[in-house]
Design an enzyme around this catalytic site. Sequence first.
Site, PDB file in Angstrom:
ATOM      1  CE  LYS A  55      27.743  69.958 -23.688  1.00 54.40           C
ATOM      2  NZ  LYS A  55      28.577  70.355 -24.831  1.00 54.40           N
ATOM      3  CD  GLN A  99      29.786  67.531 -26.960  1.00 52.29           C
ATOM      4  OE1 GLN A  99      28.881  68.351 -26.794  1.00 52.29           O
ATOM      5  NE2 GLN A  99      30.806  67.457 -26.137  1.00 52.29           N
ATOM      6  CG  ASP A 122      29.248  74.983 -28.428  1.00 57.20           C
ATOM      7  OD1 ASP A 122      29.356  74.945 -27.190  1.00 57.20           O
ATOM      8  OD2 ASP A 122      29.071  73.977 -29.142  1.00 57.20           O
TER       9      ASP A 122
HETATM   10  N1  L34 Z   1      30.584  71.793 -29.307  1.00 60.37           N
HETATM   11  N2  L34 Z   1      31.925  70.428 -28.038  1.00 60.37           N
HETATM   12  C1  L34 Z   1      31.148  71.512 -28.121  1.00 60.37           C
HETATM   13  N3  L34 Z   1      30.879  72.318 -27.073  1.00 60.37           N
HETATM   14  C2  L34 Z   1      31.422  72.058 -25.858  1.00 60.37           C
HETATM   15  O1  L34 Z   1      31.215  72.889 -24.842  1.00 60.37           O
HETATM   16  C3  L34 Z   1      32.217  70.922 -25.715  1.00 60.37           C
HETATM   17  N4  L34 Z   1      32.750  70.517 -24.508  1.00 60.37           N
HETATM   18  C4  L34 Z   1      34.090  69.942 -24.483  1.00 60.37           C
HETATM   19  C5  L34 Z   1      34.118  68.807 -25.509  1.00 60.37           C
HETATM   20  N5  L34 Z   1      33.380  69.115 -26.717  1.00 60.37           N
HETATM   21  C6  L34 Z   1      32.495  70.138 -26.831  1.00 60.37           C
HETATM   22  C7  L34 Z   1      32.045  70.064 -23.459  1.00 60.37           C
HETATM   23  O2  L34 Z   1      30.840  70.164 -23.380  1.00 60.37           O
HETATM   24  C8  L34 Z   1      34.205  69.460 -23.061  1.00 60.37           C
HETATM   25  N6  L34 Z   1      32.851  69.511 -22.535  1.00 60.37           N
HETATM   26  C9  L34 Z   1      32.471  69.056 -21.252  1.00 60.37           C
HETATM   27  C10 L34 Z   1      31.187  69.194 -20.766  1.00 60.37           C
HETATM   28  C11 L34 Z   1      30.830  68.734 -19.517  1.00 60.37           C
HETATM   29  C12 L34 Z   1      31.745  68.113 -18.726  1.00 60.37           C
HETATM   30  C13 L34 Z   1      33.035  67.969 -19.181  1.00 60.37           C
HETATM   31  C14 L34 Z   1      33.398  68.427 -20.442  1.00 60.37           C
HETATM   32  C15 L34 Z   1      31.315  67.603 -17.384  1.00 60.37           C
HETATM   33  O3  L34 Z   1      30.236  67.875 -16.960  1.00 60.37           O
HETATM   34  N7  L34 Z   1      32.165  66.828 -16.707  1.00 60.37           N
HETATM   35  C16 L34 Z   1      31.855  66.254 -15.420  1.00 60.37           C
HETATM   36  C17 L34 Z   1      32.164  64.775 -15.402  1.00 60.37           C
HETATM   37  C18 L34 Z   1      31.504  64.035 -16.502  1.00 60.37           C
HETATM   38  C19 L34 Z   1      31.780  62.545 -16.484  1.00 60.37           C
HETATM   39  O4  L34 Z   1      31.380  61.900 -15.536  1.00 60.37           O
HETATM   40  O5  L34 Z   1      32.434  62.046 -17.432  1.00 60.37           O
HETATM   41  C20 L34 Z   1      32.687  66.969 -14.347  1.00 60.37           C
HETATM   42  O6  L34 Z   1      32.249  66.986 -13.200  1.00 60.37           O
HETATM   43  O7  L34 Z   1      33.752  67.476 -14.694  1.00 60.37           O
END
Ligand code: L34
Length: 298
Positions: A55, A99, A122
Amino acid sequence: MAKKAQVIDGTAIAAAMRAELKDEAAALAKRKIVPGLAVVLVGENPASQVYVRMKKKGCAEVGVQSFSHQLPTTCSEKRLLDLIAKLNGDPRVHGILVQLPLPKHIGEAKVISAIDPAKDVDGFHPVNVGRMLTGDPSFLPCTPAGCQALLMRSGFNPAGQHVVIVGRSNIVGKPLAAILMQKAPGADATVTVCHSRTHNLAAITRSADILIAAIGVPGFVKADMVRPGAVVIDVGVNRVDDPSTEKGYKLVGDVDYDAVAKKAAAITPVPGGVGPMTIAMLLKNTIESAKNHNCARL
Ligand code: L34
């Protein structure tokens, strides 16, 4: 031989969105408006650390100023609430992201309710949840909004389609249902929400034109649960042990990808599907909030 599904490239679509947002932020900068996002992380959940880092990186790329606040796992609820009060009053901060998940001793609902709804990028504050349901302007939760943007930008308009969502969480399933059933462009879907207590789940998922998996169980959606030609969106991001990788784990979605990809018309991968879109939507909401807070100067 079965044809392979089109792979919906969330990484590329999110990059295109960030390029658009960068232009928007640059236009604001000319008017001396710098969008600001406070990123609050409590504790050391390894997945949360990765997401928070991504982020902040997204902020830097598009020209959003990020303010990092790392608190220890043992931090009191009061200390977190005091920080939120301070951020609510800070004019440089247009968005506040706490988060999730939070450590058990901290009341999640209490913390979310303490965020100024006008800075709740959010879209989790009860005021914004209510506004989303009635269709009034509000910040939409980033993951569901990211799913909607992914569908629209890859040419799969949900209007009139049967969307089946597997999962009923407050951060994905429930808000996604509210968004896609709305009488609005990019929505107008017929939505069914299934969950762990649903009877005859496979019969329902097989009736989906668009199937969205957000249940948090690796590989839960099998090929026999998917109608040939369906569009499959995989919201799951699960870490499963894999000693053959450098990190000792790999990421898998809630969909049995290889088998489902042989049957679906289109599918999102994990990683590289919904995840990057979540972050793009957060940046979009923050820029939107900066505009709202400066409407007298725009
Ligand atoms: N307050 N908490 C708040 N807001 C959110 O919007 C989230 N979330 C979820 C968990 N807690 C939160 C996220 O940001 C899940 N989440 C989230 C954000 C980004 C990714 C996955 C979940 C993401 O970019 N995933 C990558 C892989 C990341 C890695 O290598 O571990 C992907 O390509 O899916």
